[in-house]
Design a protein around this motif. Sequence first.
Motif, mmCIF file in Angstrom:
data_model
loop_
_atom_site.group_PDB
_atom_site.id
_atom_site.type_symbol
_atom_site.label_atom_id
_atom_site.label_comp_id
_atom_site.label_asym_id
_atom_site.label_seq_id
_atom_site.Cartn_x
_atom_site.Cartn_y
_atom_site.Cartn_z
ATOM 1 N N ALA A 15 0.816 -1.206 -0.009
ATOM 2 C CA ALA A 15 0.029 -0.093 0.187
ATOM 3 C C ALA A 15 0.807 1.272 0.030
ATOM 4 O O ALA A 15 0.547 2.177 0.490
ATOM 5 N N ILE A 16 1.723 1.261 -0.636
ATOM 6 C CA ILE A 16 2.792 2.281 -0.679
ATOM 7 C C ILE A 16 2.828 3.099 -2.098
ATOM 8 O O ILE A 16 3.697 4.103 -2.452
ATOM 9 N N GLY A 17 2.181 2.588 -3.108
ATOM 10 C CA GLY A 17 2.041 2.929 -4.197
ATOM 11 C C GLY A 17 2.029 4.480 -4.662
ATOM 12 O O GLY A 17 2.576 4.919 -5.574
ATOM 13 N N SER A 18 1.219 5.118 -3.646
ATOM 14 C CA SER A 18 0.958 6.414 -3.964
ATOM 15 C C SER A 18 2.150 7.434 -3.334
ATOM 16 O O SER A 18 2.187 8.519 -3.469
ATOM 17 N N GLY A 86 6.514 1.802 -9.095
ATOM 18 C CA GLY A 86 5.941 0.695 -9.784
ATOM 19 C C GLY A 86 5.944 -0.666 -9.290
ATOM 20 O O GLY A 86 4.581 -1.230 -9.088
ATOM 21 N N PRO A 87 7.163 -1.249 -8.519
ATOM 22 C CA PRO A 87 6.731 -2.540 -8.220
ATOM 23 C C PRO A 87 6.092 -2.601 -6.742
ATOM 24 O O PRO A 87 5.526 -3.563 -6.596
ATOM 25 N N ARG A 112 8.859 -8.538 -8.427
ATOM 26 C CA ARG A 112 10.049 -9.007 -8.164
ATOM 27 C C ARG A 112 11.136 -8.760 -9.283
ATOM 28 O O ARG A 112 12.056 -8.277 -9.019
ATOM 29 N N ALA A 113 10.816 -8.707 -10.403
ATOM 30 C CA ALA A 113 11.795 -8.304 -11.446
ATOM 31 C C ALA A 113 12.262 -6.928 -11.771
ATOM 32 O O ALA A 113 13.295 -6.599 -11.754
ATOM 33 N N GLU A 114 11.144 -6.062 -11.136
ATOM 34 C CA GLU A 114 11.443 -4.732 -11.033
ATOM 35 C C GLU A 114 12.156 -4.199 -10.000
ATOM 36 O O GLU A 114 13.123 -3.327 -10.089
ATOM 37 N N PHE A 115 12.005 -4.964 -8.918
ATOM 38 C CA PHE A 115 12.921 -4.574 -7.779
ATOM 39 C C PHE A 115 14.155 -5.039 -7.949
ATOM 40 O O PHE A 115 15.240 -4.364 -7.617
ATOM 41 N N VAL A 123 23.202 1.664 -5.848
ATOM 42 C CA VAL A 123 24.665 1.338 -5.314
ATOM 43 C C VAL A 123 25.170 2.475 -4.445
ATOM 44 O O VAL A 123 25.872 2.013 -3.455
ATOM 45 N N ASN A 124 24.810 3.639 -4.772
ATOM 46 C CA ASN A 124 25.414 4.890 -3.889
ATOM 47 C C ASN A 124 24.479 5.109 -2.730
ATOM 48 O O ASN A 124 24.957 6.036 -2.078
ATOM 49 N N THR A 125 23.560 4.394 -2.560
ATOM 50 C CA THR A 125 22.623 4.605 -1.442
ATOM 51 C C THR A 125 22.258 3.222 -0.719
ATOM 52 O O THR A 125 21.302 2.431 -1.096
ATOM 53 N N PRO A 126 23.329 2.701 -0.032
ATOM 54 C CA PRO A 126 23.445 1.354 0.304
ATOM 55 C C PRO A 126 22.194 0.732 1.072
ATOM 56 O O PRO A 126 21.687 -0.276 1.233
ATOM 57 N N ASN A 127 21.747 1.833 2.097
ATOM 58 C CA ASN A 127 20.654 1.543 2.808
ATOM 59 C C ASN A 127 19.468 1.182 1.946
ATOM 60 O O ASN A 127 18.669 0.263 2.301
ATOM 61 N N ALA A 128 19.125 2.098 0.847
ATOM 62 C CA ALA A 128 18.084 1.756 0.125
ATOM 63 C C ALA A 128 18.204 0.611 -0.639
ATOM 64 O O ALA A 128 17.202 -0.300 -0.979
ATOM 65 N N ALA A 129 19.346 0.299 -1.329
ATOM 66 C CA ALA A 129 19.793 -1.082 -1.913
ATOM 67 C C ALA A 129 19.513 -2.037 -1.002
ATOM 68 O O ALA A 129 18.827 -3.164 -1.473
ATOM 69 N N ARG A 130 19.711 -1.970 0.079
ATOM 70 C CA ARG A 130 19.293 -3.129 1.087
ATOM 71 C C ARG A 130 17.794 -3.288 1.223
ATOM 72 O O ARG A 130 17.653 -4.517 1.181
ATOM 73 N N PHE A 131 17.138 -2.226 1.320
ATOM 74 C CA PHE A 131 15.668 -2.565 1.627
ATOM 75 C C PHE A 131 14.931 -3.128 0.313
ATOM 76 O O PHE A 131 14.462 -3.992 0.536
ATOM 77 N N ILE A 132 15.737 -2.778 -0.954
ATOM 78 C CA ILE A 132 15.007 -3.176 -2.033
ATOM 79 C C ILE A 132 15.442 -4.836 -2.348
ATOM 80 O O ILE A 132 14.728 -5.467 -2.640
ATOM 81 N N GLN A 133 16.753 -5.128 -1.754
ATOM 82 C CA GLN A 133 17.009 -6.352 -1.725
ATOM 83 C C GLN A 133 15.977 -7.318 -1.020
ATOM 84 O O GLN A 133 15.826 -8.584 -1.241
ATOM 85 N N PHE A 134 15.770 -6.791 0.183
ATOM 86 C CA PHE A 134 14.740 -7.298 1.070
ATOM 87 C C PHE A 134 13.523 -7.704 0.424
ATOM 88 O O PHE A 134 12.876 -8.677 0.508
ATOM 89 N N LYS A 135 13.021 -6.527 -0.271
ATOM 90 C CA LYS A 135 11.729 -6.620 -0.974
ATOM 91 C C LYS A 135 11.927 -7.872 -2.039
ATOM 92 O O LYS A 135 10.891 -8.526 -2.074
ATOM 93 N N VAL A 136 13.021 -7.968 -2.740
ATOM 94 C CA VAL A 136 13.311 -9.086 -3.627
ATOM 95 C C VAL A 136 13.142 -10.429 -3.030
ATOM 96 O O VAL A 136 12.302 -11.459 -3.323
ATOM 97 N N VAL A 137 13.738 -10.745 -2.111
ATOM 98 C CA VAL A 137 13.430 -11.922 -0.952
ATOM 99 C C VAL A 137 12.192 -12.233 -0.474
ATOM 100 O O VAL A 137 11.549 -13.257 -0.317
ATOM 101 N N GLN A 138 11.617 -10.970 -0.083
ATOM 102 C CA GLN A 138 10.235 -11.075 0.407
ATOM 103 C C GLN A 138 9.016 -11.649 -0.553
ATOM 104 O O GLN A 138 8.361 -12.505 -0.517
ATOM 105 N N ILE A 139 9.116 -11.045 -1.764
ATOM 106 C CA ILE A 139 8.409 -11.323 -2.816
ATOM 107 C C ILE A 139 8.654 -12.760 -3.314
ATOM 108 O O ILE A 139 7.630 -13.497 -3.456
ATOM 109 N N ALA A 140 9.908 -13.221 -3.313
ATOM 110 C CA ALA A 140 10.173 -14.611 -3.527
ATOM 111 C C ALA A 140 9.368 -15.753 -2.537
ATOM 112 O O ALA A 140 8.672 -16.693 -2.646
#
Length: 366
Positions: A15-18, A86-87, A112-115, A123-140
């Motif tokens: 529910a974050i799409g907005s 989008g994702p 998952r593909a978009e995440f 890559v220049n914002t590692p905390n954000a990258a880590r969060f999106i990586q979590f989204k990948v495994v969560q979607i899995a």
Amino acid sequence: MKRFIVLGVLAVGAAIGSVAPVAAQEEVKVFDHLTKKESVVKGTIDSESPEGIKIKVGSDVKVILAVDVKHVLYKLGTVKGYEYNGPFAKETKALDPATKRADRIKLLADARAEFELLVPRLVNTPNAARFIQFKVVQIAAFQAKEDPAQLETAVKLLLAFKTEHDKGWELVPALKLLAEVQEAKGDVAEAKQTYGELAKIPGQPKELKQEAVLLEAQLSVRTGEFDKAEKSLDALRTELSPNDPQRPFVLMYLAQCQMAMNKLNDVEANLKGALASSTEGEVRCQAHNALGDFYRKKNLNEDAFWEYLRVDTLYSQNRNEHAKALYYLSKLFVDVKKDKVKSQEYLEKLKLLDGTEYAKKAATEK
């Protein structure tokens, strides 16, 4: 069993799409595990750890526990709002109960593909990258829920994430999700170990630690480690207030341990205590079945009959517990009611729950 603490394991980022990324501030969307209220905290993130997120709001620093973090909006550099949103929008639609299964599967795959495409761009914002990586495994993990053939992949991804990102706030929801996926896969010993890790993370609210202990003890019951489970559950019972929503489960699993070890003195009181303190169907079906087991142990088959019948008529939403009740009713209609016709009717009903332990058990007895 109901999961009382909403870790965002099944909802982080939904529910974050907005929400659109902005450069001025960072945002943390919060779901308070005690008040069950949502809020948004805006400021500058100071630090992150398994305990949670520290965010500067003006001259103050607010600590948000990992268990309460629902979504984080970081400063994202060149990533555009529509690319980031989008994702999340697809995930939200996929998790909508009204979404058809075929559509949900496709939406999860697309999200998952978009995440995955977003990760290298952060890559220049590692905390954000880590969060999106979590989204990948969560979607899995969501995908594995739809397709058990993907459980192995989900476990591997979550284990890798846990190892690589053990310093971030996502460690808490990742461990919770890992244990659930391991349990679904049948890796009970590994799930117990993961719940044990979760309970030991410093700085977490007592409700999370208590839930982790309870879930670990529940798995100990399943693996026959009754003495270990009894000690954990009895200690937890003394910690919980009379109105704690986890107390009925503690009493119920404690009674099951005691029955397994033939310690029957407190079983009936514990099960009736669970029933008295909860109207939740999941509690009531398990507790009435356990009372049926207790009365059978005491050769009180008439009393056992009525407990199993309550499950069949009032609390049949749990397929496995319903199958258990039908199985023993088929026996007790003969032993107690001397009614072989009804016994056969209940065996026929049990066949409709094919695949359950007791349906298989009945089939082997033919």
